[in-house]
Write a protein that holds these residues in place. Structure first.
Motif, PDB file in Angstrom:
ATOM      1  N   ASP A 188       0.816  -1.207   0.000  1.00  0.00           N
ATOM      2  CA  ASP A 188       0.000   0.000   0.000  1.00  0.00           C
ATOM      3  C   ASP A 188       0.845   1.250   0.000  1.00  0.00           C
ATOM      4  O   ASP A 188       0.336   2.355   0.002  1.00  0.00           O
ATOM      5  CB  ASP A 188      -0.960   0.013   1.190  1.00  0.00           C
ATOM      6  N   GLY A 189       2.171   1.078  -0.001  1.00  0.00           N
ATOM      7  CA  GLY A 189       3.058   2.227  -0.092  1.00  0.00           C
ATOM      8  C   GLY A 189       3.262   2.932   1.210  1.00  0.00           C
ATOM      9  O   GLY A 189       3.951   3.939   1.276  1.00  0.00           O
ATOM     10  N   ASN A 190       2.706   2.445   2.317  1.00  0.00           N
ATOM     11  CA  ASN A 190       2.868   3.119   3.588  1.00  0.00           C
ATOM     12  C   ASN A 190       3.234   2.165   4.701  1.00  0.00           C
ATOM     13  O   ASN A 190       3.159   2.522   5.868  1.00  0.00           O
ATOM     14  CB  ASN A 190       1.584   3.870   3.975  1.00  0.00           C
ATOM     15  N   GLY A 191       3.589   0.970   4.378  1.00  0.00           N
ATOM     16  CA  GLY A 191       4.091   0.062   5.375  1.00  0.00           C
ATOM     17  C   GLY A 191       3.046  -0.462   6.324  1.00  0.00           C
ATOM     18  O   GLY A 191       3.369  -1.076   7.339  1.00  0.00           O
ATOM     19  N   ALA A 192       1.756  -0.248   6.072  1.00  0.00           N
ATOM     20  CA  ALA A 192       0.728  -0.698   6.985  1.00  0.00           C
ATOM     21  C   ALA A 192       0.468  -2.167   6.783  1.00  0.00           C
ATOM     22  O   ALA A 192       0.410  -2.671   5.677  1.00  0.00           O
ATOM     23  CB  ALA A 192      -0.568   0.082   6.743  1.00  0.00           C
TER      24      ALA A 192
ATOM     25  N   LEU B 144       0.043   0.762  -5.484  1.00  0.00           N
ATOM     26  CA  LEU B 144      -0.259   2.150  -5.773  1.00  0.00           C
ATOM     27  C   LEU B 144       0.206   2.485  -7.192  1.00  0.00           C
ATOM     28  O   LEU B 144       0.942   1.722  -7.808  1.00  0.00           O
ATOM     29  CB  LEU B 144       0.434   3.057  -4.763  1.00  0.00           C
ATOM     30  N   PRO B 145      -0.221   3.641  -7.740  1.00  0.00           N
ATOM     31  CA  PRO B 145       0.142   3.982  -9.114  1.00  0.00           C
ATOM     32  C   PRO B 145       1.644   3.904  -9.360  1.00  0.00           C
ATOM     33  O   PRO B 145       2.443   4.280  -8.513  1.00  0.00           O
ATOM     34  CB  PRO B 145      -0.366   5.427  -9.251  1.00  0.00           C
ATOM     35  N   GLY B 146       2.027   3.414 -10.513  1.00  0.00           N
ATOM     36  CA  GLY B 146       3.427   3.202 -10.830  1.00  0.00           C
ATOM     37  C   GLY B 146       4.112   4.441 -11.373  1.00  0.00           C
ATOM     38  O   GLY B 146       3.555   5.527 -11.449  1.00  0.00           O
ATOM     39  N   ARG B 147       5.365   4.240 -11.774  1.00  0.00           N
ATOM     40  CA  ARG B 147       6.183   5.338 -12.265  1.00  0.00           C
ATOM     41  C   ARG B 147       5.863   5.648 -13.724  1.00  0.00           C
ATOM     42  O   ARG B 147       5.369   4.810 -14.456  1.00  0.00           O
ATOM     43  CB  ARG B 147       7.652   4.950 -12.165  1.00  0.00           C
ATOM     44  N   THR B 148       6.198   6.840 -14.119  1.00  0.00           N
ATOM     45  CA  THR B 148       6.144   7.207 -15.536  1.00  0.00           C
ATOM     46  C   THR B 148       7.462   7.893 -15.866  1.00  0.00           C
ATOM     47  O   THR B 148       8.188   8.362 -14.991  1.00  0.00           O
ATOM     48  CB  THR B 148       4.987   8.175 -15.830  1.00  0.00           C
ATOM     49  N   GLU B 149       7.785   7.967 -17.149  1.00  0.00           N
ATOM     50  CA  GLU B 149       9.037   8.591 -17.562  1.00  0.00           C
ATOM     51  C   GLU B 149       9.097  10.044 -17.118  1.00  0.00           C
ATOM     52  O   GLU B 149      10.132  10.524 -16.643  1.00  0.00           O
ATOM     53  CB  GLU B 149       9.169   8.504 -19.090  1.00  0.00           C
ATOM     54  N   ALA B 150       7.989  10.773 -17.241  1.00  0.00           N
ATOM     55  CA  ALA B 150       7.980  12.186 -16.854  1.00  0.00           C
ATOM     56  C   ALA B 150       8.275  12.342 -15.372  1.00  0.00           C
ATOM     57  O   ALA B 150       9.000  13.253 -14.960  1.00  0.00           O
ATOM     58  CB  ALA B 150       6.630  12.807 -17.203  1.00  0.00           C
ATOM     59  N   ARG B 151       7.727  11.457 -14.559  1.00  0.00           N
ATOM     60  CA  ARG B 151       7.958  11.561 -13.117  1.00  0.00           C
ATOM     61  C   ARG B 151       9.387  11.203 -12.766  1.00  0.00           C
ATOM     62  O   ARG B 151       9.968  11.763 -11.837  1.00  0.00           O
ATOM     63  CB  ARG B 151       6.966  10.672 -12.373  1.00  0.00           C
TER      64      ARG B 151
ATOM     65  N   ASP C 186     -12.588   2.182  -7.637  1.00  0.00           N
ATOM     66  CA  ASP C 186     -11.241   1.626  -7.536  1.00  0.00           C
ATOM     67  C   ASP C 186     -11.189   0.538  -6.464  1.00  0.00           C
ATOM     68  O   ASP C 186     -11.530   0.760  -5.304  1.00  0.00           O
ATOM     69  CB  ASP C 186     -10.247   2.736  -7.196  1.00  0.00           C
ATOM     70  N   ALA C 187     -10.737  -0.663  -6.844  1.00  0.00           N
ATOM     71  CA  ALA C 187     -10.724  -1.801  -5.922  1.00  0.00           C
ATOM     72  C   ALA C 187      -9.784  -1.583  -4.749  1.00  0.00           C
ATOM     73  O   ALA C 187     -10.073  -2.025  -3.625  1.00  0.00           O
ATOM     74  CB  ALA C 187     -10.336  -3.077  -6.683  1.00  0.00           C
ATOM     75  N   TYR C 188      -8.641  -0.921  -4.989  1.00  0.00           N
ATOM     76  CA  TYR C 188      -7.709  -0.666  -3.882  1.00  0.00           C
ATOM     77  C   TYR C 188      -8.377   0.160  -2.791  1.00  0.00           C
ATOM     78  O   TYR C 188      -8.288  -0.153  -1.598  1.00  0.00           O
ATOM     79  CB  TYR C 188      -6.454   0.057  -4.390  1.00  0.00           C
ATOM     80  N   ILE C 189      -9.059   1.222  -3.183  1.00  0.00           N
ATOM     81  CA  ILE C 189      -9.706   2.101  -2.207  1.00  0.00           C
ATOM     82  C   ILE C 189     -10.800   1.348  -1.461  1.00  0.00           C
ATOM     83  O   ILE C 189     -10.914   1.454  -0.223  1.00  0.00           O
ATOM     84  CB  ILE C 189     -10.255   3.354  -2.910  1.00  0.00           C
TER      85      ILE C 189
END
Length: 239
Positions: A4-8, A24-31, A226-229
């Motif tokens: 979940d990106g927060n260690g919970a 959680l959402p992945g990386r993109t080249e711009a980011r 969104d299933a994650y939420i």
């Protein structure tokens, strides 16, 4: 770090069957490029011996070298300037890897104090772009770390925010309210995904005038496409 990106992770009854969260959402080249610009500012402001950022296939190697150089400087001892504080927080917010943004938050905490770091992240949440709001929520997770870098200090002792316990609690309360309002009012998926794991969903965490908004946030998350939420809110409400 947990998915979940927060260690919970789950506790209590969850021990029988581990909680599994969608990524959680992945990386993109711009980011990646935006983060590299922030990392280059960290390198420059701290005077790290890394060299200019390369292009092409060598970019990942340069990022790893820069991260290693920052870690080494913190272990050996370093004095952080005002410019370094800003650069570290920008890098923390723009880091596309939520497992590694701790590297930028932790030295800032040790040099400038909890209140100063949390106020800066709150500023990103309130006035940043949606990407920065999501990044601030990811970085906020690390803002309660114990201070374990005794050799990292502020170059100007007057720049340290020495707010006591009451002051620190006030910033947390401001964050919780701002995050609650942002989760309900901002429809951008990444923002909601990143805010939710650290969002208290107990009415006792808010003043009475925000209790209805807590109910709205829970209902919104439970019915979200969104299933994650949807999965994450049940974990949090059930805790």
């Amino acid at each position: 770090m947990a998915a979940d990106g927060n260690g919970a992770t789950g506790s209590g009854a969850a021990a029988a069957e581990p909680q599994v969260f969608m990524a959680l959402p992945g990386r993109t080249e711009a980011r990646e490029e935006a983060f590299e610009a922030c990392l280059a500012e960290v390198v420059r402001s701290l005077g790290l011996d890394v060299g200019p950022g390369p292009g092409g296939d060598a970019r990942r190697t340069w990022r790893n070298r820069a991260r290693t150089a920052l870690r080494t400087a913190c272990l050996r001892g370093t004095a952080l300037s005002e410019e370094s504080f800003d650069a570290l927080l920008r890098a923390a917010v723009h880091d596309p890897d939520p497992s590694f943004n701790r590297q930028f938050v932790e030295p800032a905490l040790n040099a400038f104090g909890y209140a100063r770091v949390r106020k800066a992240l709150l500023g990103y949440l309130r006035t940043g772009t949606d990407h920065e709001r999501a990044g601030a929520a990811r970085a906020w997770y690390w803002s309660a770390l114990p201070l374990r870098m005794p050799h990292v200090r502020a170059a100007d002792p007057g720049s340290v925010d020495r707010a006591g316990t009451d002051g620190a609690r006030a910033v947390v309360a401001e964050w919780n309210e701002a995050a609650l309002r942002e989760f309900v009012g901002n429809e951008q998926l990444e923002v909601r995904r990143c805010i939710l794991p650290g969002l208290p969903l107990r009415k006792s965490a808010y003043p009475p005038e925000l209790h209805a908004l807590v109910d709205t946030a829970v209902a919104l998350a439970r019915s979200h496409p969104d299933a994650y939420i949807r999965h994450r809110v049940e974990h949090q409400v059930g805790d």
